[in-house]
Design a protein around this motif. Structure first.
Motif, PDB file in Angstrom:
ATOM      1  N   HIS A 110       0.830  -1.214   0.000  1.00  0.00           N
ATOM      2  CA  HIS A 110       0.000   0.000   0.000  1.00  0.00           C
ATOM      3  C   HIS A 110       0.859   1.257   0.000  1.00  0.00           C
ATOM      4  N   GLN A 111       0.173   2.389  -0.215  1.00  0.00           N
ATOM      5  CA  GLN A 111       0.774   3.712   0.000  1.00  0.00           C
ATOM      6  C   GLN A 111      -0.013   4.352   1.136  1.00  0.00           C
ATOM      7  N   TYR A 113      -0.403   7.599   1.653  1.00  0.00           N
ATOM      8  CA  TYR A 113      -1.129   8.779   1.185  1.00  0.00           C
ATOM      9  C   TYR A 113      -2.454   8.399   0.519  1.00  0.00           C
ATOM     10  N   SER A 150       9.018   4.226  -6.036  1.00  0.00           N
ATOM     11  CA  SER A 150       7.583   4.065  -6.323  1.00  0.00           C
ATOM     12  C   SER A 150       6.762   5.274  -5.886  1.00  0.00           C
ATOM     13  N   HIS A 151       7.376   6.212  -5.169  1.00  0.00           N
ATOM     14  CA  HIS A 151       6.658   7.426  -4.729  1.00  0.00           C
ATOM     15  C   HIS A 151       6.486   8.418  -5.874  1.00  0.00           C
ATOM     16  N   SER A 201       5.261   9.646   1.740  1.00  0.00           N
ATOM     17  CA  SER A 201       3.908   9.121   1.962  1.00  0.00           C
ATOM     18  C   SER A 201       3.338   8.412   0.735  1.00  0.00           C
ATOM     19  N   CYS A 202       3.993   8.551  -0.439  1.00  0.00           N
ATOM     20  CA  CYS A 202       3.549   7.791  -1.619  1.00  0.00           C
ATOM     21  C   CYS A 202       4.431   6.563  -1.880  1.00  0.00           C
ATOM     22  N   LEU A 203       5.427   6.304  -1.037  1.00  0.00           N
ATOM     23  CA  LEU A 203       6.277   5.130  -1.270  1.00  0.00           C
ATOM     24  C   LEU A 203       5.464   3.849  -1.030  1.00  0.00           C
ATOM     25  N   VAL A 204       5.507   2.940  -2.008  1.00  0.00           N
ATOM     26  CA  VAL A 204       4.767   1.682  -1.867  1.00  0.00           C
ATOM     27  C   VAL A 204       5.543   0.761  -0.911  1.00  0.00           C
ATOM     28  N   HIS A 205       4.818   0.247   0.093  1.00  0.00           N
ATOM     29  CA  HIS A 205       5.465  -0.594   1.104  1.00  0.00           C
ATOM     30  C   HIS A 205       4.487  -1.628   1.665  1.00  0.00           C
TER      31      HIS A 205
END
Ligand code: SIN
Ligand code: MN
Length: 271
Positions: A110-111, A113, A150-151, A201-205
Motif C-alpha cells: 500500500h501507500q 497517502y 515508487s513514490h 507518503s507515496c512510497l509503496v510498502h
C-alpha cells in the motif's frame, strides 16, 4: 540533525532514507519498558491481530504514555522532516506496530497517502512517515519492504481490503506491484533497535508476517505539513488527528532525562 545534499538527492530518487542506530540502546529501553503496560490495556486505540490477543497496532500512543509522547516530539525525528517539507509539522497519526513473535500478521502492499487522501481528504502528499525500530529488525521478523522510486508516480488507485487482516487497508493489486518492482526492485532495510527510517507518503510498502521467535515492535510517526492538514473528519480522532498545532521539539536527551516532562496526555486514564 541536518540532512546533507546527498541525502536530499537520495530521498528524492528512492523515496526513503535509513539511519542505522540513530537512537542508543538505553533510549530504546525507556520505550520498550512501557510496552507490557500499554499492551495489557483493552481499548479502542489498540487493535489485536485477527483471531489472537497479540497487539497489531496501538494508535495514539503519544497521547497515552509519556515516554512515547516524548518520542513524538523528538528533535531527531521532527527537525529533518520540517526541513524536508519546508514548514512546521503536526502529528497526523502515531502508531506502535507490534508484529509480535509468531503472531505478527502481514501488511499488504500500500501507500499511506492513498488512505489519507481517500479517507481524510489530505490535500497533497506533503506528509512523511518516520519509523523507529524498538527491536532489532532482521530478515525473519517481518521487516518493512519498500519499492524504491515508487513514490514518484503519486497516488495510485487502490482497493479497500477489509478481510485479509484485522485492520482494513487500501491496497494495491498484484499487477501494479509487479510493474513497480520491475522498475525499482524491493529493499528491506534491516538494523538494530534504535535505527530510523524516513519514507515518502507515496512510497509503496508492506511487510510479511513474523514467523520468527523475535518481536518486531516499530513506532511510526506520520507528520504532516501544518498547511496541508486534513479536511475531512470521518475516521476516529485517535487514527486521524485533528489537532493541527505545530510540534515543538523537546531537548535531544528528552527520552533519558527525567527532568523533561510531558504532562498533557489526554488518553492516559481512559484505559
Ligand atoms: C504500515 O505500513 O502502516 C505498517 C507496516 C508495518 O509495520 O510493517
Ligand atoms: Mn503504511
Amino acid at each position: 540533525m541536518k540532512l546533507t545534499n546527498d541525502q536530499l538527492r537520495q530521498f528524492e530518487e528512492q523515496g526513503y532514507l535509513f539511519f542505522p542506530s540513530l537512537f542508543r540502546p538505553d533510549e530504546m529501553k525507556v520505550l520498550l519498558d512501557q510496552l507490557p503496560d500499554i499492551y495489557a490495556q483493552h481499548r479502542p486505540e489498540i487493535v489485536r491481530e485477527k483471531g489472537s490477543d497479540a497487539v497489531r497496532t496501538v494508535f495514539a500512543g503519544h497521547l497515552i504514555n509519556e515516554a512515547f509522547a516524548k518520542l513524538g516530539r523528538h528533535p531527531r525525528m521532527i527537525e529533518p522532516v520540517q526541513a524536508l517539507l519546508g514548514e512546521q509539522v503536526y502529528m497526523h497519526q502515531f502508531k506502535i506496530n507490534g508484529k509480535q513473535a509468531f503472531d505478527g500478521d502481514v501488511w499488504q502492499w500500500h501507500q499511506d497517502y492513498g488512505t489519507w487522501k481517500a479517507d481524510d481528504e489530505m490535500p497533497e502528499p506533503r506528509a512523511m512517515n518516520i519509523a523507529v525500530f524498538l527491536d532489532d529488525v532482521n530478515e525473519f521478523n517481518g521487516p518493512l519492504l519498500f519499492i524504491p522510486g515508487s513514490h514518484r508516480g503519486g497516488a495510485i488507485d487502490a482497493g479497500h481490503d477489509v478481510s485479509t487482516t484485522s485492520y482494513p487497508l487500501w491496497t494495491l493489486d498484484n499487477e501494479t506491484v509487479a510493474r513497480l518492482v520491475a522498475n525499482g526492485g524491493i529493499v528491506a532495510p534491516k538494523g538494530p533497535a534504535g535505527s530510523m527510517l524516513m519514507f515518502h507518503s507515496c512510497l509503496v510498502h508492506g511487510s510479511p508476517s513474523n514467523m520468527s521467535p523475535w518481536n518486531r515492535n516499530i513506532c511510526y510517526l506520520s507528520l504532516c505539513a501544518v498547511s496541508n492538514h486534513i479536511r475531512r473528519f470521518h475516521r476516529p480522532e485517535y487514527i486521524a488527528h485533528r489537532d493541527f498545532t505545530p510540534i515543538a521539539p523537546l531537548a535531544d536527551d528528552c527520552l533519558t532525562n527525567p527532568a523533561v516532562r510531558v504532562t498533557d496526555l489526554p488518553l492516559a486514564k481512559a484505559a
